[in-house]
Design an enzyme around this catalytic site. Sequence first.
Site, PDB file in Angstrom:
ATOM      1  N   ILE A 154       0.833  -1.193   0.000  1.00 15.26           N
ATOM      2  CA  ILE A 154       0.000   0.000   0.000  1.00 15.26           C
ATOM      3  C   ILE A 154       0.873   1.251   0.000  1.00 15.26           C
ATOM      4  O   ILE A 154       0.610   2.206  -0.741  1.00 15.26           O
ATOM      5  CB  ILE A 154      -0.948  -0.010   1.210  1.00 15.26           C
ATOM      6  N   SER A 232      -4.683   3.353   7.911  1.00 13.21           N
ATOM      7  CA  SER A 232      -4.197   2.031   8.301  1.00 13.21           C
ATOM      8  C   SER A 232      -4.923   1.507   9.536  1.00 13.21           C
ATOM      9  O   SER A 232      -5.848   0.711   9.430  1.00 13.21           O
ATOM     10  CB  SER A 232      -2.687   2.077   8.542  1.00 13.21           C
ATOM     11  N   ARG A 233      -4.515   1.950  10.725  1.00 16.58           N
ATOM     12  CA  ARG A 233      -5.146   1.534  11.976  1.00 16.58           C
ATOM     13  C   ARG A 233      -5.191   2.727  12.930  1.00 16.58           C
ATOM     14  O   ARG A 233      -4.224   3.479  13.060  1.00 16.58           O
ATOM     15  CB  ARG A 233      -4.382   0.378  12.624  1.00 16.58           C
ATOM     16  N   GLU A 262     -12.637   2.990  17.434  1.00 16.63           N
ATOM     17  CA  GLU A 262     -13.728   2.874  16.470  1.00 16.63           C
ATOM     18  C   GLU A 262     -14.653   1.688  16.715  1.00 16.63           C
ATOM     19  O   GLU A 262     -15.786   1.666  16.219  1.00 16.63           O
ATOM     20  CB  GLU A 262     -13.182   2.790  15.050  1.00 16.63           C
ATOM     21  N   GLN A 295     -13.353   3.032   5.374  1.00 17.32           N
ATOM     22  CA  GLN A 295     -13.863   2.633   4.065  1.00 17.32           C
ATOM     23  C   GLN A 295     -12.793   2.598   2.989  1.00 17.32           C
ATOM     24  O   GLN A 295     -13.107   2.364   1.818  1.00 17.32           O
ATOM     25  CB  GLN A 295     -14.987   3.586   3.638  1.00 17.32           C
ATOM     26  N   ALA A 296     -11.536   2.810   3.357  1.00 20.28           N
ATOM     27  CA  ALA A 296     -10.491   2.897   2.344  1.00 20.28           C
ATOM     28  C   ALA A 296     -10.423   1.645   1.468  1.00 20.28           C
ATOM     29  O   ALA A 296     -10.162   1.730   0.267  1.00 20.28           O
ATOM     30  CB  ALA A 296      -9.140   3.151   3.001  1.00 20.28           C
TER      31      ALA A 296
END
Length: 338
Positions: A154, A232-233, A262, A295-296
């Site tokens: 990525i 990412s996170r 989240e 939503q990536a």
Amino acid sequence: MEILAFGVQTDEKPLLEKAFAGLHEVRCLDVFLTADTAPIAAGYEIVTTSVNADLSARVLRILAGGGTKLIAQRSTGFNNIDLGVAQKLGLTVARVAFYSPYSVAEFAWTLATAVNRRIVRAANRTRDFDFRLDGLMGRDLRGRTVGVLGTGRIGEAFTRIAHGFGMRLLGWDLAENPACVELGMKYVDKEQLLAESDLISLHVPLTPATWLLIDAAALKAMKDDAILVNSSRGGLIDTDALVGELRAGRFTGVGLDVYEAEDGLFFLDKSLEVVEDDTLARLVTFPNVVVTSHQAYFTHDAVGQIIDTTVQNVLDYTANRRSENVLVPAFDPADNAD
């Protein structure tokens, strides 16, 4: 055999059902796997879960007690799974080792350009027929410096786009990616990257070593007018410290597709409820911040690849085959990112 699928999004359901057609029946649930919903899986040998599933020791014990043998997670990351407990319980756990890196990389750039050019604010104004340009001035990206933390698949895809913009490329990772070096990337230590970058994008996995990688000190080391993007996170950023810096008037923009806390929020409709997370409530009020709900990865291409791999993981399990997607009993904590 019937498979139970937790956390299936509306757009994902027809793709999942079509992929399993003629192979196995699949029961799709829109509820996410938690300790409260885990008893639904009783009698299902195979369950498939979404990225935000709770696969802690407690949930794994409920699944194993109900007869589950295979957990096929529909994501690359597995920081939400207690793999040690899964191994002790004799559960097979598989993930999707690889899917389109372009989905996440392109979305990270969507966030970066949105905050740079004030797209959300501009769109909200024009809905009210307010066509002023006050407060909407952005910056050219060409010639500016981008810092990429994590240059795997990525990160490399993100870097290729940055190269297309004509930006100076800085990278930070455990090992250099030759493809990024060929594009002109210079690998530096984290401190130099933070200090010199106009745009910083995070593409590292969430591990104990990267937890709060961008902490209070890292945020203070960044330029006052920098742009920060995280697709990412959420646990990579100290969100409380970030809010503090934003309140001090720092940063041109922040784009977040993930959030430290989240779980229990993202992928759900909370519009009619009082959100008790004060940090998130404060974060979304800043005009230079864009927050999206993890939503990536959510493109037709990427989700299709994720589902195809999940189907293959199930077929491998039923045929007693082993692949690189199997995390239990052998796994590498360093390879854990979406």
